[in-house]
Design a protein around this motif. Structure first.
Motif, PDB file in Angstrom:
ATOM      1  N   GLN A 158      13.354  15.640 -13.284  1.00 51.87           N
ATOM      2  CA  GLN A 158      14.213  14.546 -12.836  1.00 51.87           C
ATOM      3  C   GLN A 158      14.198  14.498 -11.320  1.00 51.87           C
ATOM      4  N   HIS A 159      14.133  13.310 -10.772  1.00 48.81           N
ATOM      5  CA  HIS A 159      14.110  13.155  -9.324  1.00 48.81           C
ATOM      6  C   HIS A 159      15.413  12.570  -8.815  1.00 48.81           C
ATOM      7  N   GLY A 160      16.465  12.793  -9.544  1.00 51.58           N
ATOM      8  CA  GLY A 160      17.775  12.364  -9.090  1.00 51.58           C
ATOM      9  C   GLY A 160      18.087  10.936  -9.490  1.00 51.58           C
ATOM     10  N   ASN A 161      19.278  10.521  -9.132  1.00 50.39           N
ATOM     11  CA  ASN A 161      19.676   9.159  -9.433  1.00 50.39           C
ATOM     12  C   ASN A 161      19.112   8.207  -8.388  1.00 50.39           C
ATOM     13  N   ARG A 162      19.441   6.948  -8.496  1.00 48.30           N
ATOM     14  CA  ARG A 162      18.859   5.929  -7.621  1.00 48.30           C
ATOM     15  C   ARG A 162      19.129   6.212  -6.147  1.00 48.30           C
ATOM     16  N   GLN A 163      20.355   6.593  -5.841  1.00 51.02           N
ATOM     17  CA  GLN A 163      20.720   6.874  -4.456  1.00 51.02           C
ATOM     18  C   GLN A 163      19.931   8.077  -3.915  1.00 51.02           C
ATOM     19  N   GLN A 164      19.781   9.110  -4.722  1.00 53.20           N
ATOM     20  CA  GLN A 164      19.039  10.292  -4.294  1.00 53.20           C
ATOM     21  C   GLN A 164      17.557   9.972  -4.092  1.00 53.20           C
ATOM     22  N   ARG A 165      16.979   9.143  -4.977  1.00 52.06           N
ATOM     23  CA  ARG A 165      15.577   8.756  -4.809  1.00 52.06           C
ATOM     24  C   ARG A 165      15.384   7.951  -3.534  1.00 52.06           C
ATOM     25  N   ARG A 166      16.306   7.039  -3.215  1.00 51.42           N
ATOM     26  CA  ARG A 166      16.211   6.239  -1.985  1.00 51.42           C
ATOM     27  C   ARG A 166      16.264   7.137  -0.755  1.00 51.42           C
ATOM     28  N   LYS A 167      17.156   8.107  -0.758  1.00 53.62           N
ATOM     29  CA  LYS A 167      17.259   9.012   0.378  1.00 53.62           C
ATOM     30  C   LYS A 167      15.973   9.828   0.524  1.00 53.62           C
ATOM     31  N   TYR A 168      15.437  10.297  -0.604  1.00 49.64           N
ATOM     32  CA  TYR A 168      14.187  11.056  -0.574  1.00 49.64           C
ATOM     33  C   TYR A 168      13.060  10.189  -0.017  1.00 49.64           C
ATOM     34  N   ASP A 169      12.971   8.955  -0.517  1.00 51.67           N
ATOM     35  CA  ASP A 169      11.929   8.047  -0.038  1.00 51.67           C
ATOM     36  C   ASP A 169      12.085   7.772   1.452  1.00 51.67           C
ATOM     37  N   LYS A 170      13.311   7.564   1.894  1.00 48.28           N
ATOM     38  CA  LYS A 170      13.564   7.268   3.315  1.00 48.28           C
ATOM     39  C   LYS A 170      13.156   8.460   4.186  1.00 48.28           C
ATOM     40  N   ASN A 171      13.489   9.659   3.758  1.00 51.58           N
ATOM     41  CA  ASN A 171      13.166  10.862   4.531  1.00 51.58           C
ATOM     42  C   ASN A 171      11.669  11.155   4.545  1.00 51.58           C
ATOM     43  N   ASN A 172      10.973  10.772   3.506  1.00 54.62           N
ATOM     44  CA  ASN A 172       9.551  11.089   3.406  1.00 54.62           C
ATOM     45  C   ASN A 172       8.645   9.919   3.786  1.00 54.62           C
ATOM     46  N   ARG A 173       9.203   8.774   4.094  1.00 54.36           N
ATOM     47  CA  ARG A 173       8.405   7.598   4.426  1.00 54.36           C
ATOM     48  C   ARG A 173       7.532   7.852   5.656  1.00 54.36           C
ATOM     49  N   ASN A 174       8.116   8.378   6.704  1.00 54.82           N
ATOM     50  CA  ASN A 174       7.366   8.593   7.938  1.00 54.82           C
ATOM     51  C   ASN A 174       6.331   9.702   7.794  1.00 54.82           C
ATOM     52  N   LYS A 175       6.554  10.630   6.915  1.00 58.13           N
ATOM     53  CA  LYS A 175       5.606  11.723   6.707  1.00 58.13           C
ATOM     54  C   LYS A 175       4.300  11.204   6.121  1.00 58.13           C
ATOM     55  N   ASN A 176       4.363  10.140   5.317  1.00 64.03           N
ATOM     56  CA  ASN A 176       3.184   9.628   4.635  1.00 64.03           C
ATOM     57  C   ASN A 176       2.395   8.635   5.482  1.00 64.03           C
ATOM     58  N   ARG A 177       2.911   8.184   6.628  1.00 68.97           N
ATOM     59  CA  ARG A 177       2.243   7.136   7.401  1.00 68.97           C
ATOM     60  C   ARG A 177       1.052   7.639   8.195  1.00 68.97           C
ATOM     61  N   GLY A 178       1.105   8.768   8.795  1.00 72.36           N
ATOM     62  CA  GLY A 178       0.047   9.182   9.702  1.00 72.36           C
ATOM     63  C   GLY A 178      -1.004  10.083   9.095  1.00 72.36           C
ATOM     64  N   ASN A 179      -0.992  10.308   7.807  1.00 70.76           N
ATOM     65  CA  ASN A 179      -1.931  11.276   7.238  1.00 70.76           C
ATOM     66  C   ASN A 179      -3.117  10.619   6.531  1.00 70.76           C
ATOM     67  N   GLY A 180      -3.352   9.351   6.784  1.00 76.63           N
ATOM     68  CA  GLY A 180      -4.507   8.679   6.204  1.00 76.63           C
ATOM     69  C   GLY A 180      -4.255   8.080   4.848  1.00 76.63           C
ATOM     70  N   THR A 181      -3.067   8.250   4.290  1.00 75.29           N
ATOM     71  CA  THR A 181      -2.763   7.634   3.000  1.00 75.29           C
ATOM     72  C   THR A 181      -2.138   6.288   3.241  1.00 75.29           C
ATOM     73  N   TYR A 182      -2.335   5.410   2.310  1.00 76.30           N
ATOM     74  CA  TYR A 182      -1.779   4.070   2.428  1.00 76.30           C
ATOM     75  C   TYR A 182      -0.374   4.084   1.856  1.00 76.30           C
ATOM     76  N   TYR A 183       0.532   3.579   2.641  1.00 75.94           N
ATOM     77  CA  TYR A 183       1.922   3.481   2.192  1.00 75.94           C
ATOM     78  C   TYR A 183       2.479   2.175   2.691  1.00 75.94           C
ATOM     79  N   ASN A 184       2.917   1.315   1.782  1.00 74.16           N
ATOM     80  CA  ASN A 184       3.424   0.024   2.192  1.00 74.16           C
ATOM     81  C   ASN A 184       4.943  -0.074   2.097  1.00 74.16           C
ATOM     82  N   GLY A 185       5.602   0.994   1.785  1.00 70.80           N
ATOM     83  CA  GLY A 185       7.054   0.991   1.737  1.00 70.80           C
ATOM     84  C   GLY A 185       7.608   0.652   0.371  1.00 70.80           C
ATOM     85  N   ASN A 186       6.813   0.200  -0.544  1.00 74.99           N
ATOM     86  CA  ASN A 186       7.277  -0.121  -1.903  1.00 74.99           C
ATOM     87  C   ASN A 186       6.894   0.991  -2.847  1.00 74.99           C
ATOM     88  N   ARG A 187       7.749   1.233  -3.785  1.00 74.59           N
ATOM     89  CA  ARG A 187       7.455   2.256  -4.791  1.00 74.59           C
ATOM     90  C   ARG A 187       7.619   1.686  -6.145  1.00 74.59           C
TER      91      ARG A 187
END
Length: 139
Positions: A110-139
Motif C-alpha cells: 500500500q502506498h498510503g491514501n490519496r493525501q499521502q501519495r500526493r505528498k510523496y509525489d510532490k517530494n519526489n517530483r524534483n528527484k526524477n527531473r534531472g536523471n534522464g527519465t521523462y516526467y511530465n508531472g502526471n501519474r
C-alpha cells in the motif's frame, strides 16, 4: 507442517490447521485454569506433581492422548515439562516466521491514501527531473 520431537515422541504438527489451533488455544486456557488450582503450600513434591499434571494434560490435549507418556518416559519433572513447552513454542514461532515470510510475497504494498501519495509525489517530483527519465508531472 512441522515435525515436533521431544523424548520418544515424534509427531507432525500443522500450525496452519484451524482445528489444531482451536485445540491449542483451548488447551492454553485450560492449563491456566488448572495452574490456578495447584496448591501453594504443602509438600514440594506434591506441588511439583500437581504442576506437572497440568502440563501432562496440556500436551495430551494438544498432541493427543498419551503424548506425555512418550515425551517424559514416566518421569515427573517440572524442568522437563518446561523444556517441552519451550520446544513446542519454538516450533510454533518457527512455523509462524516461515508462514509470514511466505505470505509476505503475496501481499499488496500500500502506498498510503490519496493525501499521502500526493505528498510523496510532490517530494519526489524534483528527484526524477534531472536523471534522464521523462516526467511530465502526471501519474
Amino acid at each position: 507442517m512441522s515435525l515436533f520431537k521431544y523424548g520418544d515422541l515424534e509427531r507432525e504438527i500443522d500450525f496452519t490447521d484451524v482445528e489444531f489451533l482451536e485445540n491449542l488455544d483451548e488447551a492454553k486456557e485450560l492449563i491456566k485454569e488448572e495452574a490456578a488450582q495447584v496448591p501453594k503450600v504443602g509438600k514440594t513434591a506434591d506441588i511439583i506433581r500437581a504442576q506437572c499434571q497440568c502440563y501432562f494434560n496440556f500436551f495430551d490435549r494438544v498432541i493427543g492422548e498419551g503424548a506425555h507418556e512418550e515425551m517424559f518416559g514416566g518421569k515427573t519433572s517440572l524442568n522437563a515439562c518446561l523444556n517441552a513447552t519451550d520446544a513446542l513454542l519454538a516450533s510454533e514461532n518457527k512455523e509462524a516466521d516461515k508462514l509470514n515470510q511466505k505470505y509476505g510475497n503475496y501481499t499488496v504494498q500500500q502506498h498510503g491514501n490519496r493525501q499521502q501519495r500526493r505528498k510523496y509525489d510532490k517530494n519526489n517530483r524534483n528527484k526524477n527531473r534531472g536523471n534522464g527519465t521523462y516526467y511530465n508531472g502526471n501519474r
